[in-house]
Design a protein around this motif. Structure first.
Motif, mmCIF file in Angstrom:
data_model
loop_
_atom_site.group_PDB
_atom_site.id
_atom_site.type_symbol
_atom_site.label_atom_id
_atom_site.label_comp_id
_atom_site.label_asym_id
_atom_site.label_seq_id
_atom_site.Cartn_x
_atom_site.Cartn_y
_atom_site.Cartn_z
ATOM 1 N N PRO A 142 0.785 -1.234 0.000
ATOM 2 C CA PRO A 142 0.000 0.000 0.000
ATOM 3 C C PRO A 142 0.820 1.290 0.000
ATOM 4 C CG PRO A 142 -0.691 -1.496 1.763
ATOM 5 C CD PRO A 142 0.611 -1.987 1.236
ATOM 6 N N GLU A 143 2.011 1.275 0.617
ATOM 7 C CA GLU A 143 2.713 2.534 0.848
ATOM 8 C C GLU A 143 4.164 2.477 0.384
ATOM 9 O OE1 GLU A 143 2.153 4.283 4.695
ATOM 10 O OE2 GLU A 143 0.222 3.299 5.005
ATOM 11 N N ILE A 144 4.724 3.659 0.123
ATOM 12 C CA ILE A 144 6.117 3.786 -0.297
ATOM 13 C C ILE A 144 7.062 3.178 0.732
ATOM 14 C CG2 ILE A 144 7.947 5.482 -0.757
ATOM 15 C CD1 ILE A 144 5.747 7.328 -1.903
ATOM 16 N N THR A 145 6.690 3.256 1.997
ATOM 17 C CA THR A 145 7.559 2.752 3.070
ATOM 18 C C THR A 145 7.660 1.235 3.085
ATOM 19 O OG1 THR A 145 5.668 2.896 4.548
ATOM 20 C CG2 THR A 145 7.220 4.720 4.597
ATOM 21 N N HIS A 146 6.740 0.559 2.411
ATOM 22 C CA HIS A 146 6.760 -0.907 2.413
ATOM 23 C C HIS A 146 7.695 -1.394 1.311
ATOM 24 C CE1 HIS A 146 2.476 -0.299 4.125
ATOM 25 N NE2 HIS A 146 3.374 -0.323 5.096
ATOM 26 N N ALA A 152 16.505 -0.412 3.973
ATOM 27 C CA ALA A 152 17.935 -0.133 3.824
ATOM 28 C C ALA A 152 18.282 1.332 4.089
ATOM 29 C CB ALA A 152 18.398 -0.520 2.427
ATOM 30 N N GLY A 153 17.280 2.163 4.309
ATOM 31 C CA GLY A 153 17.523 3.574 4.580
ATOM 32 C C GLY A 153 17.892 4.394 3.362
ATOM 33 N N LEU A 154 17.516 3.935 2.160
ATOM 34 C CA LEU A 154 17.822 4.686 0.946
ATOM 35 C C LEU A 154 16.815 5.822 0.757
ATOM 36 C CD1 LEU A 154 18.685 1.835 -1.580
ATOM 37 C CD2 LEU A 154 20.262 3.296 -0.302
ATOM 38 N N PRO A 155 17.268 6.987 0.334
ATOM 39 C CA PRO A 155 16.363 8.136 0.204
ATOM 40 C C PRO A 155 15.444 8.024 -1.009
ATOM 41 C CG PRO A 155 18.546 8.720 -0.584
ATOM 42 C CD PRO A 155 18.664 7.339 -0.007
ATOM 43 N N ALA A 156 14.171 8.363 -0.820
ATOM 44 C CA ALA A 156 13.220 8.375 -1.948
ATOM 45 C C ALA A 156 13.432 9.605 -2.818
ATOM 46 C CB ALA A 156 11.791 8.351 -1.430
ATOM 47 N N ALA A 157 13.757 10.734 -2.199
ATOM 48 C CA ALA A 157 13.888 12.001 -2.922
ATOM 49 C C ALA A 157 15.224 12.078 -3.652
ATOM 50 C CB ALA A 157 13.738 13.157 -1.946
ATOM 51 N N PRO A 158 15.250 12.834 -4.759
ATOM 52 C CA PRO A 158 14.140 13.624 -5.289
ATOM 53 C C PRO A 158 13.052 12.737 -5.918
ATOM 54 C CG PRO A 158 16.014 13.747 -6.763
ATOM 55 C CD PRO A 158 16.489 13.025 -5.552
ATOM 56 N N ILE A 159 11.822 13.224 -5.811
ATOM 57 C CA ILE A 159 10.668 12.532 -6.370
ATOM 58 C C ILE A 159 10.031 13.448 -7.412
ATOM 59 C CG2 ILE A 159 8.434 11.447 -5.887
ATOM 60 C CD1 ILE A 159 9.385 11.232 -2.938
ATOM 61 N N ILE A 171 9.549 17.009 -5.671
ATOM 62 C CA ILE A 171 9.834 16.993 -4.235
ATOM 63 C C ILE A 171 11.335 16.764 -4.117
ATOM 64 C CG2 ILE A 171 9.337 15.884 -2.027
ATOM 65 C CD1 ILE A 171 6.676 14.928 -3.247
ATOM 66 N N ASP A 172 12.067 17.845 -3.941
ATOM 67 C CA ASP A 172 13.522 17.778 -4.015
ATOM 68 C C ASP A 172 14.134 17.214 -2.736
ATOM 69 O OD1 ASP A 172 15.780 18.146 -5.601
ATOM 70 O OD2 ASP A 172 16.310 19.983 -4.540
ATOM 71 N N ARG A 173 13.516 17.534 -1.613
ATOM 72 C CA ARG A 173 13.980 17.016 -0.321
ATOM 73 C C ARG A 173 12.768 16.607 0.497
ATOM 74 N NH1 ARG A 173 17.326 21.194 -1.483
ATOM 75 N NH2 ARG A 173 15.904 22.712 -0.565
ATOM 76 N N VAL A 174 12.922 15.539 1.263
ATOM 77 C CA VAL A 174 11.828 15.069 2.103
ATOM 78 C C VAL A 174 12.429 14.434 3.353
ATOM 79 C CG1 VAL A 174 11.661 12.802 0.995
ATOM 80 C CG2 VAL A 174 9.654 13.791 2.085
ATOM 81 N N GLU A 181 5.520 9.285 1.414
ATOM 82 C CA GLU A 181 4.227 8.645 1.198
ATOM 83 C C GLU A 181 3.095 9.633 1.414
ATOM 84 O OE1 GLU A 181 0.833 6.389 0.932
ATOM 85 O OE2 GLU A 181 2.826 5.734 0.288
ATOM 86 N N THR A 182 3.171 10.409 2.496
ATOM 87 C CA THR A 182 2.121 11.383 2.810
ATOM 88 C C THR A 182 1.998 12.434 1.716
ATOM 89 O OG1 THR A 182 2.475 11.056 5.176
ATOM 90 C CG2 THR A 182 1.339 13.072 4.513
ATOM 91 N N LEU A 183 3.124 12.937 1.240
ATOM 92 C CA LEU A 183 3.105 14.006 0.242
ATOM 93 C C LEU A 183 2.600 13.515 -1.115
ATOM 94 C CD1 LEU A 183 6.507 15.743 1.093
ATOM 95 C CD2 LEU A 183 4.214 16.601 1.582
ATOM 96 N N VAL A 184 3.113 12.369 -1.577
ATOM 97 C CA VAL A 184 2.686 11.867 -2.883
ATOM 98 C C VAL A 184 1.224 11.428 -2.823
ATOM 99 C CG1 VAL A 184 3.132 10.186 -4.708
ATOM 100 C CG2 VAL A 184 5.043 11.195 -3.462
ATOM 101 N N ARG A 185 0.804 10.849 -1.698
ATOM 102 C CA ARG A 185 -0.597 10.458 -1.544
ATOM 103 C C ARG A 185 -1.502 11.683 -1.589
ATOM 104 N NH1 ARG A 185 -2.642 5.460 -2.025
ATOM 105 N NH2 ARG A 185 -0.675 4.786 -1.093
ATOM 106 N N ALA A 186 -1.058 12.772 -0.975
ATOM 107 C CA ALA A 186 -1.851 14.006 -1.000
ATOM 108 C C ALA A 186 -1.967 14.560 -2.418
ATOM 109 C CB ALA A 186 -1.222 15.046 -0.071
ATOM 110 N N LEU A 187 -0.888 14.496 -3.182
ATOM 111 C CA LEU A 187 -0.940 14.933 -4.579
ATOM 112 C C LEU A 187 -1.911 14.067 -5.377
ATOM 113 C CD1 LEU A 187 2.855 15.613 -5.274
ATOM 114 C CD2 LEU A 187 1.032 17.313 -5.042
#
Length: 365
Positions: A142-146, A152-159, A171-174, A181-187
């Motif tokens: 369901p979520e980006i965090t899954h 592994a602690g790899l950064p999602a951003a930039p998105i 989204i350059d920094r998060v 997950e919260t930001l992309v879900r809101a978009l």
């Protein structure tokens, strides 16, 4: 490297629906993306993790949002808005490369599913790039965090994200993946409940030991088994369960089914009746947990997969309907999610179950 045929791709999509465990999007959307690329004369080149150079830049394109249809009231919000001429995935891919000043080598799906697996293939092949035989989930989630990225602690951003109206968002920094997950879900929620996004643009050296290898090939194998079983009039659910080291745990008829869109997710419940018992499945895009006569039978991260026993086809949410005859297959979770950290982000607690994770497979296989 393997150049995939149309049949290979169809098998991958069927296998991805199975491994999607109810989620991962509509297979018809996936087929449409694949057929568009084939009609344009593009080839689908699948490469193993070991074949990818360390310096090659890999990214993860996906579609995020709810999978239930919008109501007339919800559709009214977008009255008068026109779809962009360019596909959102292609626009995001092109603009992201321009922003980074570097060309991608290829893509990996964020998850396995009828739509999202093809969503990762599409921008890659339309640009002559490769498909990596791996992903960070080994199933739909369901979520980006899954993901193993998060573990592994790899950064999602930039998105980079683009909606169907051609509006783009960087989204350059998060702060972290949960915030991503919260930001992309809101978009997505303000973009007709779906948005194309690309994240984890990283060199292969950072991903080699993080991605789960061979997952596209696994989907293709399960899809082929399912297809062959249906053609031979055999029990596809049982054969897929055997091949996937899982088990058929219940067969019954859909007594009731409810779905609604809540905060960008499809939330629901499916109740099956059979042999004097009831099986209840909770849904949050994917099938989260199931209870046999009110006793917990299975939860994420194990895969709860539904098959139509009349057609033999795997079923994605929200395509389950009352009166449908269904076989329930449990497949084992990818190993990274069985770890203590994996279970802490995508285990029984996430499914709303107050119990430790215990897979039913050793008991029934």
């Amino acid at each position: 490297m393997q150049t995939l045929t149309r049949q290979n791709l169809e098998d991958i999509l069927f296998g991805a629906v199975i491994l999607g465990a109810g989620g991962g999007g509509d297979i018809n959307e996936g087929r449409a993306l694949i057929d568009t690329a084939l009609a344009a004369g593009q080839t689908f080149d699948l490469v193993s993790v070991d074949e990818v150079p360390n310096e090659a830049l890999i990214c993860t394109p996906y579609l995020l949002g709810a999978i239930t249809p919008m109501t007339a009231e919800e559709e009214h919000v977008y009255a008068g808005m026109q779809d962009a001429e360019m596909d959102p995935l292609l626009q995001a891919y092109a603009e992201f490369q321009e922003h980074l000043g570097q060309e991608f080598y290829g893509t990996t799906p964020c998850e396995l599913g009828g739509s999202n697996t093809a969503a990762a293939f599409f921008p890659a092949v339309m640009n002559g790039h490769k498909i990596i035989d791996a992903d960070p989930a080994g199933r739909a989630v369901p979520e980006i965090t899954h993901s193993t990225y998060y573990l592994a602690g790899l950064p999602a951003a930039p998105i980079y994200a683009v909606n169907q109206f051609g509006e783009s968002f960087l989204i350059d920094r998060v702060k972290d993946d949960q915030r991503a997950e919260t930001l992309v879900r809101a978009l997505s929620q303000v973009s007709r409940n779906t948005i194309a996004a690309i994240d984890h643009a990283l060199p292969m050296r950072d991903l080699r030991d993080v991605l789960i290898p061979g997952t596209i090939s696994k989907a293709m194998h399960l899809g082929e088994i399912c297809r062959d079983a249906i053609a031979a009039g055999e029990d596809s659910a049982a054969l897929v369960a055997k091949a996937g080291h899982g088990a058929v745990v219940f067969s019954g008829r859909v007594e009731s089914v409810t779905y609604k869109t809540d905060q960008g997710f499809t939330i629901g419940q499916i109740v099956l009746s059979g042999a004097g018992s009831k099986l209840t499945v909770s849904v949050k895009n994917e099938n989260m947990a199931c209870w046999l006569d009110d006793v917990v039978l299975a939860t994420v991260p194990d895969l709860i997969c539904l098959f139509d026993t009349q057609t033999g086809l795997p079923i994605a949410n929200p395509d389950v309907v009352e009166g449908q005859d269904i076989a329930v297959v449990i497949l084992p979770a990818p190993d990274p999610f069985r770890s203590e950290k994996g279970l802490s982000i995508f285990g029984p607690a996430y499914a709303g179950v107050k119990a430790s994770f215990i897979s039913p497979l050793p008991l029934v296989s």
